[in-house]
Design an enzyme around this catalytic site. Sequence first.
Site, mmCIF file in Angstrom:
data_model
loop_
_atom_site.group_PDB
_atom_site.id
_atom_site.type_symbol
_atom_site.label_atom_id
_atom_site.label_comp_id
_atom_site.label_asym_id
_atom_site.label_seq_id
_atom_site.Cartn_x
_atom_site.Cartn_y
_atom_site.Cartn_z
ATOM 1 N N ARG A 24 0.820 -1.223 0.000
ATOM 2 C CA ARG A 24 0.000 0.000 0.000
ATOM 3 C C ARG A 24 0.855 1.275 0.000
ATOM 4 O O ARG A 24 0.517 2.256 0.652
ATOM 5 C CB ARG A 24 -0.953 0.043 1.197
ATOM 6 C CG ARG A 24 -2.072 -0.950 1.148
ATOM 7 C CD ARG A 24 -3.242 -0.408 0.318
ATOM 8 N NE ARG A 24 -4.179 -1.479 0.044
ATOM 9 C CZ ARG A 24 -5.269 -1.724 0.771
ATOM 10 N NH1 ARG A 24 -5.551 -0.966 1.780
ATOM 11 N NH2 ARG A 24 -6.043 -2.712 0.462
ATOM 12 N N ARG A 28 -3.983 6.417 0.376
ATOM 13 C CA ARG A 28 -4.554 7.622 0.985
ATOM 14 C C ARG A 28 -3.610 8.459 1.834
ATOM 15 O O ARG A 28 -3.882 9.622 2.097
ATOM 16 C CB ARG A 28 -5.770 7.230 1.836
ATOM 17 C CG ARG A 28 -6.995 6.974 1.009
ATOM 18 C CD ARG A 28 -8.024 6.222 1.808
ATOM 19 N NE ARG A 28 -7.490 4.926 2.199
ATOM 20 C CZ ARG A 28 -8.173 3.992 2.857
ATOM 21 N NH1 ARG A 28 -9.404 4.230 3.225
ATOM 22 N NH2 ARG A 28 -7.613 2.847 3.146
ATOM 23 N N ARG A 37 -7.520 10.507 -6.872
ATOM 24 C CA ARG A 37 -8.719 9.721 -6.571
ATOM 25 C C ARG A 37 -9.966 10.605 -6.641
ATOM 26 O O ARG A 37 -11.005 10.174 -7.149
ATOM 27 C CB ARG A 37 -8.586 9.102 -5.196
ATOM 28 C CG ARG A 37 -9.695 8.143 -4.840
ATOM 29 C CD ARG A 37 -9.467 7.673 -3.420
ATOM 30 N NE ARG A 37 -10.447 6.759 -2.939
ATOM 31 C CZ ARG A 37 -11.700 7.063 -2.656
ATOM 32 N NH1 ARG A 37 -12.146 8.286 -2.875
ATOM 33 N NH2 ARG A 37 -12.516 6.153 -2.177
ATOM 34 N N ASP A 74 -6.832 -3.743 -7.408
ATOM 35 C CA ASP A 74 -7.289 -4.374 -6.172
ATOM 36 C C ASP A 74 -7.508 -5.858 -6.410
ATOM 37 O O ASP A 74 -7.822 -6.270 -7.532
ATOM 38 C CB ASP A 74 -8.602 -3.734 -5.684
ATOM 39 C CG ASP A 74 -8.841 -4.056 -4.211
ATOM 40 O OD1 ASP A 74 -8.308 -3.326 -3.357
ATOM 41 O OD2 ASP A 74 -9.515 -5.055 -3.919
ATOM 42 N N TYR A 150 -14.071 -13.282 0.481
ATOM 43 C CA TYR A 150 -14.925 -12.138 0.122
ATOM 44 C C TYR A 150 -16.146 -12.587 -0.689
ATOM 45 O O TYR A 150 -17.242 -12.065 -0.526
ATOM 46 C CB TYR A 150 -14.135 -11.108 -0.689
ATOM 47 C CG TYR A 150 -13.238 -10.231 0.163
ATOM 48 C CD1 TYR A 150 -13.755 -9.150 0.874
ATOM 49 C CD2 TYR A 150 -11.875 -10.481 0.261
ATOM 50 C CE1 TYR A 150 -12.941 -8.349 1.656
ATOM 51 C CE2 TYR A 150 -11.042 -9.683 1.042
ATOM 52 C CZ TYR A 150 -11.590 -8.619 1.735
ATOM 53 O OH TYR A 150 -10.782 -7.833 2.512
HETATM 54 O O1 CP3 Z 1 -0.036 0.308 -3.220
HETATM 55 C C1 CP3 Z 1 -0.449 -0.877 -3.317
HETATM 56 O O2 CP3 Z 1 -0.201 -1.743 -2.458
HETATM 57 C C2 CP3 Z 1 -1.143 -1.303 -4.605
HETATM 58 C C3 CP3 Z 1 -2.542 -1.324 -4.645
HETATM 59 C C4 CP3 Z 1 -3.382 -2.284 -3.808
HETATM 60 C C5 CP3 Z 1 -4.638 -1.898 -3.277
HETATM 61 N N1 CP3 Z 1 -5.237 -3.002 -2.735
HETATM 62 C C6 CP3 Z 1 -5.193 -0.540 -3.347
HETATM 63 C C7 CP3 Z 1 -6.291 -0.144 -2.449
HETATM 64 C C8 CP3 Z 1 -3.199 -3.633 -3.490
HETATM 65 C C9 CP3 Z 1 -1.997 -4.519 -3.758
HETATM 66 C C10 CP3 Z 1 -4.381 -4.083 -2.821
HETATM 67 C C11 CP3 Z 1 -4.591 -5.461 -2.377
HETATM 68 C C12 CP3 Z 1 -5.744 -5.772 -1.509
HETATM 69 N N2 CP3 Z 1 -7.028 -5.307 -1.603
HETATM 70 C C13 CP3 Z 1 -5.706 -6.719 -0.458
HETATM 71 C C14 CP3 Z 1 -4.515 -7.531 -0.075
HETATM 72 C C15 CP3 Z 1 -3.559 -6.761 0.781
HETATM 73 C C16 CP3 Z 1 -4.055 -6.455 2.156
HETATM 74 O O3 CP3 Z 1 -4.244 -5.257 2.440
HETATM 75 O O4 CP3 Z 1 -4.219 -7.388 2.946
HETATM 76 C C17 CP3 Z 1 -6.988 -6.765 0.121
HETATM 77 C C18 CP3 Z 1 -7.426 -7.603 1.301
HETATM 78 C C19 CP3 Z 1 -7.818 -5.872 -0.626
HETATM 79 C C20 CP3 Z 1 -9.261 -5.606 -0.430
HETATM 80 C C21 CP3 Z 1 -9.478 -4.191 -0.049
HETATM 81 N N3 CP3 Z 1 -9.349 -3.114 -0.902
HETATM 82 C C22 CP3 Z 1 -9.859 -3.694 1.210
HETATM 83 C C23 CP3 Z 1 -10.089 -4.530 2.449
HETATM 84 C C24 CP3 Z 1 -9.968 -2.306 1.083
HETATM 85 C C25 CP3 Z 1 -10.490 -1.342 2.116
HETATM 86 C C26 CP3 Z 1 -9.520 -1.112 3.182
HETATM 87 C C27 CP3 Z 1 -8.984 0.263 3.067
HETATM 88 O O5 CP3 Z 1 -7.768 0.413 3.232
HETATM 89 O O6 CP3 Z 1 -9.799 1.159 2.843
HETATM 90 C C28 CP3 Z 1 -9.604 -1.951 -0.222
HETATM 91 C C29 CP3 Z 1 -9.544 -0.584 -0.778
HETATM 92 C C30 CP3 Z 1 -8.216 -0.131 -1.312
HETATM 93 N N4 CP3 Z 1 -7.392 -0.898 -2.095
HETATM 94 C C31 CP3 Z 1 -7.641 1.156 -1.162
HETATM 95 C C32 CP3 Z 1 -6.437 1.159 -1.875
HETATM 96 C C33 CP3 Z 1 -5.486 2.305 -2.073
HETATM 97 C C34 CP3 Z 1 -8.287 2.332 -0.439
HETATM 98 C C35 CP3 Z 1 -9.339 2.859 -1.333
HETATM 99 C C36 CP3 Z 1 -9.524 4.327 -1.284
HETATM 100 O O7 CP3 Z 1 -8.812 5.081 -1.993
HETATM 101 O O8 CP3 Z 1 -10.449 4.746 -0.548
#
Ligand code: CP3
Length: 344
Positions: A24, A28, A37, A74, A150
């Site tokens: 990540r 944000r 975004r 994602d 999920y």
């Molecule tokens: O920078 C990076 O790592 C690359 C992008 C990336 C995202 N999600 C962007 C994202 C990657 C590799 C993921 C993987 C992902 N997504 C996982 C596996 C890694 C982990 O965190 O365990 C999982 C479980 C998800 C599912 C997911 N997507 C969740 C649970 C959430 C919400 C949690 C949160 O942080 O809000 C997301 C949303 C998400 N994916 C965001 C980002 C940048 C936040 C979205 C936003 O901009 O509001």
Amino acid sequence: MNDPPLLDVLNGKKVLRRPVWFMRQAGRYLPEYREVRARAGSFLNLCYAPDLAAEVTLQPLARFDLDAAILFADILVVPQAMGLGLAFEEGEGPVVEKISGLERVGALRPLDEAKEVGLICETVKAAKERLAANVALIGFCGAPWTVASYMIGGGGESGREVARAVAAEGPPWFDLLMERLIDASVTYLVRQIDAGVDVVQIFDSWAGDLPGYLQEKIIALPIGRIVKGLRDQRPGIPVIVFARGAGAGHRRIGEATKAECLGVETSMPLDWARDQLAGSHVIQGNLDPLLVECGGDALTRGIEQVAAALPRDRHIFNLGHGMRPGTPPEHVDLVIKHLRKLDG
Ligand code: CP3
């Protein structure tokens, strides 16, 4: 030509520079991410807008001396591409349309023709074109168990419990769903590799939800089949497996999957990882993301403890989970600078 240090370490070569990137790292906590975004309108719009997603992929590289970029997308793009509804509700996390039963699982779409996959591969191409030659581009997918969790439970704490109960009971539709996700993951990662990623990471974020006796069936063997599928079709692309919360199970997961690198969670003692895993696998991790948010002496000690535990050519410095949204970007810079100083 010099390969990126991250690839050198994954290929078993000696390096002068310990590779570092952060899960990540695009997100944000960066004001420039929040700006793009907002322009995209929503997180999913951003994932499917290749120009903007490529820009966001590269944002952390413009600020920090990192060794890798990770594709901005994602793991839940895959269930969406297979035909299930997906929404990201503000402040709530993802909501996936739930699925159960042989008939519905059998009707999931294969990934080959999915437009979603095409758009994400456009992001890969655009990011690769603009990336420096000494920086690796990481592609990724979710592991079958985490994505199935999920799809079965819909997301959230209670959804994860529903999925865990289904996994333990093991109805035929669960096995079919895992099969379909193995195939989809291979298809998806091969497409990412053909578009330009140098390495792939498989995220099993909910590995720690499963009881130990199910780790082999539901984590190690399915991921092993994905790794074998990739090796058969695109040999030479290294694989990182992050089975978060697997604990001592990382050993079996490493043996069964034959991935080059194992990502380990923050709670994993690195002396155990060094003694039990680093002989056969590169280790990735595992600085506590909370320390990076808080900063101060605890952060400095954390960086030093992680770096001292593993030799630089068997280690990819990273967090034990994703960067927290409240992290001050200056702290991230400090982590990298302190690490470089320690490694001389
Ligand atoms: O920078 C990076 O790592 C690359 C992008 C990336 C995202 N999600 C962007 C994202 C990657 C590799 C993921 C993987 C992902 N997504 C996982 C596996 C890694 C982990 O965190 O365990 C999982 C479980 C998800 C599912 C997911 N997507 C969740 C649970 C959430 C919400 C949690 C949160 O942080 O809000 C997301 C949303 C998400 N994916 C965001 C980002 C940048 C936040 C979205 C936003 O901009 O509001």
